[in-house]
Design an enzyme around this catalytic site. Structure first.
Site, mmCIF file in Angstrom:
data_model
loop_
_atom_site.group_PDB
_atom_site.id
_atom_site.type_symbol
_atom_site.label_atom_id
_atom_site.label_comp_id
_atom_site.label_asym_id
_atom_site.label_seq_id
_atom_site.Cartn_x
_atom_site.Cartn_y
_atom_site.Cartn_z
ATOM 1 N N HIS A 91 55.472 49.933 33.066
ATOM 2 C CA HIS A 91 54.490 50.966 33.427
ATOM 3 C C HIS A 91 55.016 52.406 33.323
ATOM 4 O O HIS A 91 54.222 53.338 33.282
ATOM 5 C CB HIS A 91 54.004 50.768 34.872
ATOM 6 N N GLY A 110 53.856 52.316 38.968
ATOM 7 C CA GLY A 110 53.818 50.865 39.200
ATOM 8 C C GLY A 110 55.186 50.222 39.389
ATOM 9 O O GLY A 110 55.471 49.200 38.757
ATOM 10 N N ASP A 134 52.790 39.693 31.852
ATOM 11 C CA ASP A 134 52.691 40.124 33.246
ATOM 12 C C ASP A 134 51.207 40.191 33.646
ATOM 13 O O ASP A 134 50.345 40.432 32.797
ATOM 14 C CB ASP A 134 53.311 41.520 33.349
ATOM 15 N N ASP A 187 53.927 37.561 38.076
ATOM 16 C CA ASP A 187 52.986 37.912 39.146
ATOM 17 C C ASP A 187 51.574 37.394 38.847
ATOM 18 O O ASP A 187 50.633 37.693 39.576
ATOM 19 C CB ASP A 187 52.988 39.433 39.411
ATOM 20 N N TYR A 198 56.420 38.874 42.841
ATOM 21 C CA TYR A 198 56.600 39.396 44.206
ATOM 22 C C TYR A 198 56.731 38.294 45.238
ATOM 23 O O TYR A 198 56.908 38.572 46.417
ATOM 24 C CB TYR A 198 55.472 40.398 44.499
HETATM 25 ZN ZN LIG Z 1 52.961 43.165 37.204
#
Ligand SMILES: [Zn+2]
Length: 377
Positions: A133, A141, A168, A257, A296
Site C-alpha cells: 500500500h 495501510g 492479499d 488476511d 492478522y
Molecule cells: Zn491486506
C-alpha cells in the site's frame, strides 16, 4: 530445485504498538514452525540473513523528502509534518526503529530478487515483504515503504518483464498505481471488493492507462467469497494472463488476511484454497520472488506460509503440528493441533449471487482486458 529463504530474527524486534493489528512477531512464529517441520535443513534450501537496504534502493521509488521524514521518525517520537506523509496515530504509527524496519524489509526483498534474477535459485521467499500500500511519499495501510514496487523497479532497470500477482484481501493499490501507465509490468490483484473495504479501489474497470491499458487487472471478490470462488476466479483469469504476457519473473504477494478467521476483512478462505493458489503460481512462474503480506491472526500466518514454503520445496507435510513447537508456543492461540484448516464452503442463495458476480467479472476480463496485452516478440 534450489530455494532461498530470507530471514532475520530482527524482523520480530519491531513493534507497531499496543493494539495495532500488524504483529511483526508473526514472522518469527512462522520461521519457527517452518524450522520445526525440518524445512530449513533440506539439502537444497539456502537460508539468507536479511540485510537492510541502502537508502539509494529506497529512492528507486520513494521521494527523498519522504525518506528523510521516515529517518527522522526512527527514534519513535512524533515529528512535525508527519500527518502529510501518512504517519501518526492509526494505521501507520511512528514507532522506534520504523526506518530500520523499512530498510530491513526492502533489503530482504532485494536479496530475494538478486538470487532469483541471477539464476542462483528459481524461487526465493521473503515473508516480511509484500507491503503493497505504501506510496512514493506516503505511508498507507500499515506499509511505510513499498518493497514490491522497489524490487520490480530494480528488475525493470535490467530490462526484465515482470508480472505481479497479489492475493492479499486488500487491493494492491500502491503497486498498481506505480505501474499504471506501463506495459512492462502486468499487475494482477484478487481481493475483496473495495465497496466495503480499505483501500476502496481495485474495481474491474481499473485496467491501466495509456501504454499501460490492459496491464492492470483487478478481480474484486464479493464479501464472504470462499475458497471455491477464489480458486475459480484465480484459475479463470491468472494463468491465461501470464501465458499471454510471458514474464521473465513473477513477483507475488501472498497475504493471508483473506481467511475466514481473519477479522480485518470479510472473505472466507482457508489454507485449502490458499495452497491451491500457491501451487498454481509455482506452476506458471518461470522464476518466482514470493513475498508475504497481510495476515492478522498470527496462527494463520505461521501455518499458511509454512505450507507455502513446503510447496515451494515440493514437500508434503504431515498435518499434525510438531509437538515441540506447540509446547514452545502455548500462548499463541493454536486452537487446533492441525496444520491445515477444515474445508469451509458458503451455501445457499447468497453463494449463488456471489457466483454470478464472480462469473460476470472474470468473463469481462477474458473478453475485454486479456486481448489488450501484447505478447513479447
Ligand atoms: Zn491486506
Amino acid at each position: 530445485m534450489k530455494t532461498a529463504f530470507i530471514y532475520s530474527d530482527d524482523f520480530a524486534k519491531y513493534d507497531y504498538g499496543r493494539g495495532h493489528p500488524l504483529k511483526p512477531f508473526r514472522l518469527k512464529l512462522t520461521y519457527e514452525l517452518i524450522k520445526a517441520y525440518g524445512l530449513l535443513s533440506l539439502p537444497d534450501v539456502r537460508i539468507i540473513e536479511a540485510k537492510p537496504a541502502e537508502e539509494a534502493d529506497l529512492l528507486l521509488y520513494h521521494t527523498s523528502d519522504y525518506i528523510d521524514v521516515l529517518k527522522a521518525a526512527n527514534g519513535g517520537l512524533e515529528i512535525p509534518w508527519e500527518g502529510s506523509y501518512g504517519l501518526g496515530f492509526g494505521d501507520n504509527p511512528v514507532f522506534e526503529g520504523v526506518f530500520d524496519w523499512s530498510r530491513l524489509v526492502v533489503g530482504a526483498s532485494l536479496q530475494a530478487t538478486e538470487l532469483v534474477d541471477s539464476g542462483e535459485v528459481p524461487i526465493a521467499f521473503n515473508i516480511s515483504g509484500g507491503l503493497h500500500h505504501a506510496r512514493a511519499s506516503r505511508a498507507s495501510g500499515f506499509c511505510y515503504v513499498n518493497d514490491p514496487v522497489i524490487v520490480i523497479s530494480s528488475l525493470l532497470k535490467k530490462g526484465r518483464r515482470v508480472a505481479y500477482i497479489d492475493i492479499d484481501v486488500h487491493h494492491g493499490d500502491g503497486v498498481q498505481d506505480a505501474f499504471y501507465h506501463t506495459d512492462k509490468v502486468l499487475t494482477i490483484s484478487l481481493h475483496e471488493s473495495g465497496r466495503r473495504l480499505f483501500p476502496g479501489t481495485g474495481f474491474e474497470s481499473e485496467i491501466g492507462e495509456g501504454k499501460g491499458r490492459g496491464y492492470s487487472v483487478n478481480v474484486p471478490m464479493p464479501p464472504f467469497s470462499d475458497d471455491e470462488l477464489f480458486m475459480y476466479a484465480f484459475n479463470e483469469v491468472v494463468p491465461s494472463l501470464i501465458q499471454r504476457f510471458r514474464p521473465d519473473i513473477v513477483v507475488s504477494q501472498l497475504g493471508v488476511d483473506s481467511f475466514v478467521t481473519d477479522r480485518l476483512a470479510h472473505l472466507n478462505c482457508t489454507t485449502n484454497g490458499f495452497c491451491e493458489v500457491v501451487r498454481k503460481i509455482k506452476d506458471i512462474s518461470p522464476r518466482w520472488i514470493a513475498l508475504g503480506g497481510g495476515g492478522y491472526e498470527i496462527t494463520n500466518v505461521a501455518k499458511a506460509w509454512t505450507l507455502a514454503w513446503a510447496i515451494m520445496n515440493n514437500v508434503d507435510l504431515p498435518d499434525e503440528l510438531p509437538q515441540a513447537f506447540l509446547e514452545q508456543h502455548p500462548l499463541e492461540g493454536f486452537r487446533s493441533r492441525k496444520l491445515r484448516d477444515e474445508e469451509y464452503q458458503e451455501r445457499g442463495p447468497r453463494k449463488e449471487m456471489m457466483r454470478d458476480e464472480v462469473r460476470r467479472i472474470v468473463a469481462g476480463i477474458s473478453e475485454n482486458v486479456l486481448p489488450l496485452i501484447t505478447p513479447p516478440i
